[in-house]
Design a protein around this motif. Structure first.
Motif, PDB file in Angstrom:
ATOM      1  N   GLY A 140     -30.878  29.489   4.497  1.00 36.01           N
ATOM      2  CA  GLY A 140     -31.182  28.069   3.430  1.00 36.01           C
ATOM      3  C   GLY A 140     -32.535  27.517   4.203  1.00 36.01           C
ATOM      4  N   SER A 147     -28.604  20.290   4.924  1.00 34.26           N
ATOM      5  CA  SER A 147     -28.901  21.899   4.033  1.00 34.26           C
ATOM      6  C   SER A 147     -29.009  20.788   2.365  1.00 34.26           C
ATOM      7  CB  SER A 147     -27.464  22.182   4.250  1.00 34.26           C
ATOM      8  OG  SER A 147     -27.428  23.040   2.734  1.00 34.26           O
ATOM      9  N   ARG A 149     -28.699  21.750  -1.876  1.00 37.06           N
ATOM     10  CA  ARG A 149     -28.448  22.768  -2.578  1.00 37.06           C
ATOM     11  C   ARG A 149     -28.596  22.713  -3.916  1.00 37.06           C
ATOM     12  NH1 ARG A 149     -26.127  28.041  -2.061  1.00 37.06           N
ATOM     13  NH2 ARG A 149     -25.082  28.689  -3.919  1.00 37.06           N
ATOM     14  N   ALA A 226     -31.589  27.839  -1.575  1.00 38.06           N
ATOM     15  CA  ALA A 226     -30.847  26.353  -2.099  1.00 38.06           C
ATOM     16  C   ALA A 226     -29.822  26.376  -2.736  1.00 38.06           C
ATOM     17  CB  ALA A 226     -32.005  25.149  -2.240  1.00 38.06           C
ATOM     18  N   GLY A 227     -29.881  28.316  -3.724  1.00 38.21           N
ATOM     19  CA  GLY A 227     -28.734  28.952  -4.811  1.00 38.21           C
ATOM     20  C   GLY A 227     -29.063  29.138  -5.777  1.00 38.21           C
TER      21      GLY A 227
END
Length: 374
Positions: A140, A147, A149, A226-227
């Motif tokens: 991640g 966290s 994204r 982070a996608g």
């Protein structure tokens, strides 16, 4: 936990520590403007005493921690033999030096780990923004421990983008860009642009020009964890630590937006920096020939390697001619280059000391006044 994962976890811990130490060191130079010496590198980009000091700190700490890793840094003379290891530290001591010089907060320390061409761990620390970004393969992405994204933006229309306004508005595009929200001013540090995309603060960033590995590695793993997606403008995966440690361009965004940006941008012809490696002829393996030992039928081309402290690195005027270091005379460019590289590597932490190769085309005999062409 597998041994490789445990090792990477330990590596991330040292990266966090070193990044924060390096940030504090850089900030200490800002307290006294008169202490920040500035030079121009060969390509014209600036380098400060802070860049050199931070580079030395990172090198000392990281290479001592993992002696078996390779080393690649913006402020260290590139040594392919030293960096071509299974894992390699890739470092930008201060990304955004121009911002740092004008006390603009948009600069950072960028540290990463590349394994077999892939960025597997990275830390980006922006001290004046109080932002510490970090990511590791499969673990991640985080900003100050929270966290993060990438955004869910799915359309170019209204996209929040970090890119050069001149590039977006250029009339050469087959299809004009739709209305965008552009970062004004554009952050100087490429790593911070990638970090802002990873956090979702911005939807995308595009740079239509060559970028060095140290500008991208830490940010690439951050965006991916982070996608998001990071590629060249042609959609090519970034492969780090190759013969030429650079990429032709970069596009970073969320998964839905990325193919739209590539479709629009891929028409632009930007050379792959790896093509420069192909232009370098492979070195011939020969026995060294000293100047006095060459046979009569061997034509010697005189090359002299020398160097010393310059008054100004943008010029070629030595501080003290009596202290010029004459490395030696060599019969061909290859031997001279090897000697120059060794000498230059010893002085990488002193930007004012430079070494050169002098190719003597004409020799003057003072006794006779004759000129001898070499």
């Amino acid at each position: 936990m597998r041994a490789a994962d445990r090792t990477l976890s330990e590596d991330m811990k040292i990266l966090r520590e070193v990044a924060q130490e390096a940030g504090k060191l850089a900030l200490s130079f800002m307290l006294d403007d008169s202490a920040v010496k500035t030079w121009r590198k060969s390509g014209g980009s600036p380098v400060t005493a802070a860049d050199i000091a931070v580079n030395r700190l990172c090198s000392d700490r990281l290479t001592r921690f993992r002696r078996e890793y390779g080393w690649l840094s913006e402020e260290t003379l590139d040594n392919p033999d030293a960096r071509m290891k299974e894992r390699c530290w890739v470092v930008d001591p201060i990304d955004g030096t121009r911002a740092f010089m004008r006390n603009d907060p948009y600069w950072c320390v960028g540290l990463s780990i590349v394994e077999e061409g892939e960025a597997v761990g990275g830390v980006i620390y922006a001290p004046q923004l109080d932002q510490l970004y970090e990511a590791r393969r499969g673990g991640g992405a985080f900003l100050n421990g929270q966290s993060i994204r990438v955004s869910e933006c799915r359309s170019e229309q209204g996209c929040r983008m970090i890119a050069a306004k001149e590039m977006i508005r250029h009339k050469g595009w087959n299809e004009p860009w739709p209305e965008l929200t552009l970062a004004q001013p554009k952050p100087n540090a490429t790593l911070l642009r990638l970090a802002f995309v990873a956090s979702g603060a911005w939807d995308a960033t595009i740079a239509m020009g060559n970028k060095s590995d140290w500008d991208l590695a830490a940010g690439t793993v951050l965006v991916e964890e982070a996608g998001g997606v990071v590629t060249t403008h042609k959609g090519e995966k970034l492969v780090f630590n190759r013969d030429v440690p650079a990429q032709r361009s970069v596009i970073a965004s969320g998964n839905a937006l990325h193919p739209l940006l590539v479709r629009r941008s891929e028409i632009v012809d930007i050379p792959d920096p790896q093509e420069r490696a192909a232009e370098i002829a492979p070195a011939q393996i020969t026995e060294p020939v000293k100047m006095g030992e060459a046979t009569r039928d061997t034509k010697q081309l005189l090359h002299i390697v020398f160097g010393g402290e310059l008054k100004d690195v943008a010029e070629v005027e030595f501080e003290d001619l009596s202290k010029v270091d004459f490395v030696g005379a060599f019969p061909n460019y290859k031997e001279a280059y090897d000697a120059w590289k060794n000498a230059a590597h010893r002085t990488v932490d002193n930007a004012e000391v430079r070494y050169f190769i002098l190719h003597a085309h004409k020799l003057l005999d003072p006794e006779t006044g004759d000129h001898h062409h070499v």
